[in-house]
Design an enzyme around this catalytic site. Structure first.
Site, PDB file in Angstrom:
ATOM      1  N   LYS A   1       5.194   8.133 -14.508  1.00  0.00           N
ATOM      2  CA  LYS A   1       6.542   8.487 -14.049  1.00  0.00           C
ATOM      3  C   LYS A   1       7.552   8.443 -15.196  1.00  0.00           C
ATOM      4  O   LYS A   1       8.353   9.358 -15.347  1.00  0.00           O
ATOM      5  CB  LYS A   1       7.007   7.528 -12.939  1.00  0.00           C
ATOM      6  CG  LYS A   1       6.113   7.531 -11.708  1.00  0.00           C
ATOM      7  CD  LYS A   1       6.660   6.626 -10.612  1.00  0.00           C
ATOM      8  CE  LYS A   1       6.680   5.149 -10.981  1.00  0.00           C
ATOM      9  NZ  LYS A   1       5.357   4.489 -10.951  1.00  0.00           N
TER      10      LYS A   1
ATOM     11  N   ARG B   1      -1.498   0.789 -22.244  1.00  0.00           N
ATOM     12  CA  ARG B   1      -0.067   0.588 -22.455  1.00  0.00           C
ATOM     13  C   ARG B   1       0.210  -0.867 -22.824  1.00  0.00           C
ATOM     14  O   ARG B   1       1.055  -1.153 -23.669  1.00  0.00           O
ATOM     15  CB  ARG B   1       0.687   0.966 -21.169  1.00  0.00           C
ATOM     16  CG  ARG B   1       2.202   0.804 -21.260  1.00  0.00           C
ATOM     17  CD  ARG B   1       2.916   1.378 -20.051  1.00  0.00           C
ATOM     18  NE  ARG B   1       2.773   0.554 -18.864  1.00  0.00           N
ATOM     19  CZ  ARG B   1       3.238   0.884 -17.651  1.00  0.00           C
ATOM     20  NH1 ARG B   1       3.839   2.040 -17.468  1.00  0.00           N
ATOM     21  NH2 ARG B   1       3.078   0.084 -16.625  1.00  0.00           N
TER      22      ARG B   1
ATOM     23  N   ARG C   1       4.501  -5.859 -22.410  1.00  0.00           N
ATOM     24  CA  ARG C   1       4.779  -6.261 -21.026  1.00  0.00           C
ATOM     25  C   ARG C   1       3.686  -7.197 -20.544  1.00  0.00           C
ATOM     26  O   ARG C   1       2.523  -6.806 -20.471  1.00  0.00           O
ATOM     27  CB  ARG C   1       4.826  -5.017 -20.123  1.00  0.00           C
ATOM     28  CG  ARG C   1       6.105  -4.238 -20.242  1.00  0.00           C
ATOM     29  CD  ARG C   1       6.073  -2.982 -19.410  1.00  0.00           C
ATOM     30  NE  ARG C   1       5.786  -3.219 -17.990  1.00  0.00           N
ATOM     31  CZ  ARG C   1       5.854  -2.270 -17.072  1.00  0.00           C
ATOM     32  NH1 ARG C   1       6.197  -1.037 -17.398  1.00  0.00           N
ATOM     33  NH2 ARG C   1       5.593  -2.554 -15.814  1.00  0.00           N
TER      34      ARG C   1
ATOM     35  N   ARG D   1      10.819   1.629  -3.452  1.00  0.00           N
ATOM     36  CA  ARG D   1       9.461   1.090  -3.384  1.00  0.00           C
ATOM     37  C   ARG D   1       9.181   0.437  -2.033  1.00  0.00           C
ATOM     38  O   ARG D   1       8.080  -0.062  -1.815  1.00  0.00           O
ATOM     39  CB  ARG D   1       9.293   0.024  -4.458  1.00  0.00           C
ATOM     40  CG  ARG D   1       8.557   0.493  -5.715  1.00  0.00           C
ATOM     41  CD  ARG D   1       8.638  -0.655  -6.713  1.00  0.00           C
ATOM     42  NE  ARG D   1       7.573  -0.664  -7.667  1.00  0.00           N
ATOM     43  CZ  ARG D   1       7.695  -0.210  -8.933  1.00  0.00           C
ATOM     44  NH1 ARG D   1       8.799   0.353  -9.347  1.00  0.00           N
ATOM     45  NH2 ARG D   1       6.685  -0.322  -9.766  1.00  0.00           N
TER      46      ARG D   1
HETATM   47  P1  ADP Z   1       5.226   0.434 -13.268  1.00  0.00           P
HETATM   48  O1  ADP Z   1       5.248   1.388 -14.415  1.00  0.00           O
HETATM   49  O2  ADP Z   1       4.128  -0.536 -13.363  1.00  0.00           O
HETATM   50  O3  ADP Z   1       5.399   1.100 -11.938  1.00  0.00           O
HETATM   51  P2  ADP Z   1       7.993  -0.403 -13.348  1.00  0.00           P
HETATM   52  O4  ADP Z   1       8.472  -0.404 -14.748  1.00  0.00           O
HETATM   53  O5  ADP Z   1       8.441   0.688 -12.451  1.00  0.00           O
HETATM   54  O6  ADP Z   1       6.423  -0.536 -13.430  1.00  0.00           O
HETATM   55  O7  ADP Z   1       8.343  -1.802 -12.648  1.00  0.00           O
HETATM   56  C1  ADP Z   1       7.935  -3.031 -13.213  1.00  0.00           C
HETATM   57  C2  ADP Z   1       8.175  -4.164 -12.229  1.00  0.00           C
HETATM   58  O8  ADP Z   1       9.582  -4.243 -11.913  1.00  0.00           O
HETATM   59  C3  ADP Z   1       7.505  -4.013 -10.864  1.00  0.00           C
HETATM   60  O9  ADP Z   1       6.160  -4.468 -10.866  1.00  0.00           O
HETATM   61  C4  ADP Z   1       8.415  -4.864  -9.977  1.00  0.00           C
HETATM   62  O10 ADP Z   1       8.157  -6.238 -10.153  1.00  0.00           O
HETATM   63  C5  ADP Z   1       9.792  -4.588 -10.537  1.00  0.00           C
HETATM   64  N1  ADP Z   1      10.428  -3.446  -9.853  1.00  0.00           N
HETATM   65  C6  ADP Z   1      10.684  -2.218 -10.377  1.00  0.00           C
HETATM   66  N2  ADP Z   1      11.255  -1.412  -9.457  1.00  0.00           N
HETATM   67  C7  ADP Z   1      11.355  -2.141  -8.318  1.00  0.00           C
HETATM   68  C8  ADP Z   1      11.823  -1.874  -7.001  1.00  0.00           C
HETATM   69  N3  ADP Z   1      12.318  -0.673  -6.674  1.00  0.00           N
HETATM   70  N4  ADP Z   1      11.786  -2.864  -6.087  1.00  0.00           N
HETATM   71  C9  ADP Z   1      11.314  -4.068  -6.402  1.00  0.00           C
HETATM   72  N5  ADP Z   1      10.816  -4.384  -7.606  1.00  0.00           N
HETATM   73  C10 ADP Z   1      10.833  -3.444  -8.566  1.00  0.00           C
END
Ligand code: ADP
Length: 199
Positions: free
Chosen positions: A14, A128, A134, A89
């Protein structure tokens, strides 16, 4: 305006695609994951709150996430549109986003869901993790937990927007350029339809 949700499991690409799409379509990219990482990097109170959840692969509570998202949208009153990445989410987040768009006099036009199978995303996240720094990318149990949460709490968001005819699936396997082309075709179809309807 064109407001899009870029949807898909963790590691589905994404962020990579959003960076290309904002260039092409002049949209504002809002990634809740990036916003949380920024807050954590600056050790703000919000970052400290989020850290406890993110480190475990849990979702940050809706109340915190929705508040942060609203603030960010309000910082761009002149945006031509938004790409939401990693949000919504959960169903309460989807409802809050619809309400926010309505308050702004606009709407969500499409949810574009990248389809990538588990084996592929686990491989991508591990790769990654070698460079991202991370911690949530470097522990097998945490990666699996994120995928489980995606399946249980996040996939219902696809159905939520599907009921309004807005959810579309896109093959998320291939080169970055191939996937960008597939997404662009979908977005062009949406904007052409808007133009045909008088903007
Ligand atoms: P990924 O690329 O693994 O989807 P993101 O960078 O989108 O990861 O998100 C990393 C972390 O941040 C998630 O695992 C969650 O803990 C938190 N997070 C991100 N977006 C949300 C959301 N919309 N609601 C709740 N937690 C979120």
């Amino acid at each position: 305006m064109v407001n899009l949700i870029l949807f898909g499991p963790p590691g589905s690409g994404k962020g990579t695609q959003a960076a290309l799409l904002v260039e092409k379509y002049k949209l504002v990219h809002i990634s809740t994951g990036d916003l949380f990482r920024f807050e954590m990097g600056n050790d703000t109170p919000l970052g400290q709150q989020a850290k406890a959840y993110i480190a475990k692969g849990e979702l940050v509570p809706d109340e915190i996430t929705i508040g942060m998202l609203r603030n960010k949208v309000h910082k761009h009153p002149d945006a031509e549109g938004f790409i939401f990445d990693g949000f919504p989410r959960t169903i309460p987040q989807a409802e809050a986003l619809e309400q926010l768009m309505a308050e702004e006099g606009t709407d969500i036009h499409a949810l574009l869901a990248l389809q990538v199978d588990d084996a592929e995303i686990i491989g991508r996240i591990r790769l990654r993790g070698e460079t991202s720094g991370r911690s949530d990318d470097n522990d097998e149990k945490i990666i699996q937990h994120r995928i489980d949460i995606y399946k249980n709490e996040t996939t219902p968001v696809f159905d939520f927007f599907a009921r309004e005819g807005k959810s579309q699936r896109i093959d998320g396997v291939g080169t970055v350029a191939d996937i960008f082309e597939r997404l662009s075709q979908k977005i062009d179809a949406i904007t052409n339809k808007q133009l045909a309807n008088g903007g």
